[in-house]
Write a protein that holds these residues in place. Structure first.
Motif, PDB file in Angstrom:
ATOM      1  N   TYR A 135      -9.711  -5.120   7.026  1.00  0.00           N
ATOM      2  CA  TYR A 135      -9.050  -4.289   6.031  1.00  0.00           C
ATOM      3  C   TYR A 135      -9.668  -2.896   5.939  1.00  0.00           C
ATOM      4  O   TYR A 135      -8.956  -1.891   5.938  1.00  0.00           O
ATOM      5  CB  TYR A 135      -9.097  -4.994   4.669  1.00  0.00           C
ATOM      6  CG  TYR A 135      -8.606  -4.149   3.527  1.00  0.00           C
ATOM      7  CD1 TYR A 135      -7.243  -4.023   3.269  1.00  0.00           C
ATOM      8  CD2 TYR A 135      -9.496  -3.463   2.709  1.00  0.00           C
ATOM      9  CE1 TYR A 135      -6.792  -3.236   2.227  1.00  0.00           C
ATOM     10  CE2 TYR A 135      -9.053  -2.674   1.667  1.00  0.00           C
ATOM     11  CZ  TYR A 135      -7.691  -2.565   1.430  1.00  0.00           C
ATOM     12  OH  TYR A 135      -7.249  -1.783   0.399  1.00  0.00           O
TER      13      TYR A 135
ATOM     14  N   CYS B 251       0.818  -1.222   0.000  1.00  0.00           N
ATOM     15  CA  CYS B 251       0.000   0.000   0.000  1.00  0.00           C
ATOM     16  C   CYS B 251       0.852   1.273   0.000  1.00  0.00           C
ATOM     17  O   CYS B 251       0.316   2.376  -0.048  1.00  0.00           O
ATOM     18  CB  CYS B 251      -0.971   0.005   1.185  1.00  0.00           C
ATOM     19  SG  CYS B 251      -0.181   0.115   2.815  1.00  0.00           S
TER      20      CYS B 251
ATOM     21  N   CYS C 138      -3.075  -1.768   4.842  1.00  0.00           N
ATOM     22  CA  CYS C 138      -3.582  -3.056   4.339  1.00  0.00           C
ATOM     23  C   CYS C 138      -3.257  -4.260   5.219  1.00  0.00           C
ATOM     24  O   CYS C 138      -3.776  -5.349   4.986  1.00  0.00           O
ATOM     25  CB  CYS C 138      -3.093  -3.290   2.908  1.00  0.00           C
ATOM     26  SG  CYS C 138      -1.315  -3.559   2.751  1.00  0.00           S
TER      27      CYS C 138
END
Length: 104
Positions: free
Chosen positions: A50, A32, A80
């Motif tokens: 998440y 991410c 994430c």
């Protein structure tokens, strides 16, 4: 850091090596592209998912809703992935995490 270590709140920060086993405090996620936040003496609640991290990182005031106080532990999270760690752990043991040392 080589290898990269995660650890509980009693583990010192610094550049980790095989001789000096220190936890990295400069972690970055390659999935991410977010800096990994760490919170001493907390663990993540089992209900974390998440979307919770995607919507609330890196604001501690919002994240605290799903944090549990636990002396000696450390809660890690990016947008994430997340982990609760109690003891010194080599990051390579967890193949799901895409965290690397972001350089000291």
């Amino acid at each position: 850091c080589c290898p990269v270590y995660l650890g509980g709140s009693s583990s010192p920060y610094g550049i980790g090596t095989n001789i000096s086993k220190r936890t990295c405090d400069q972690l970055r996620c390659t999935a991410c592209d977010f800096r990994v936040s760490l919170f001493n003496d907390y663990i993540w609640d089992q209900s974390c998912d998440y979307l919770f991290f995607r919507n609330n990182m890196p604001e501690f005031s919002k994240l605290r809703a799903k944090m549990i106080k636990k002396k000696g532990a450390r809660a890690y999270a990016c947008q994430c992935s997340w982990r609760s760690i109690d003891e010194l752990t080599d990051l390579q043991r967890d193949q799901q995490l895409r965290w690397v040392c972001g350089k000291h």
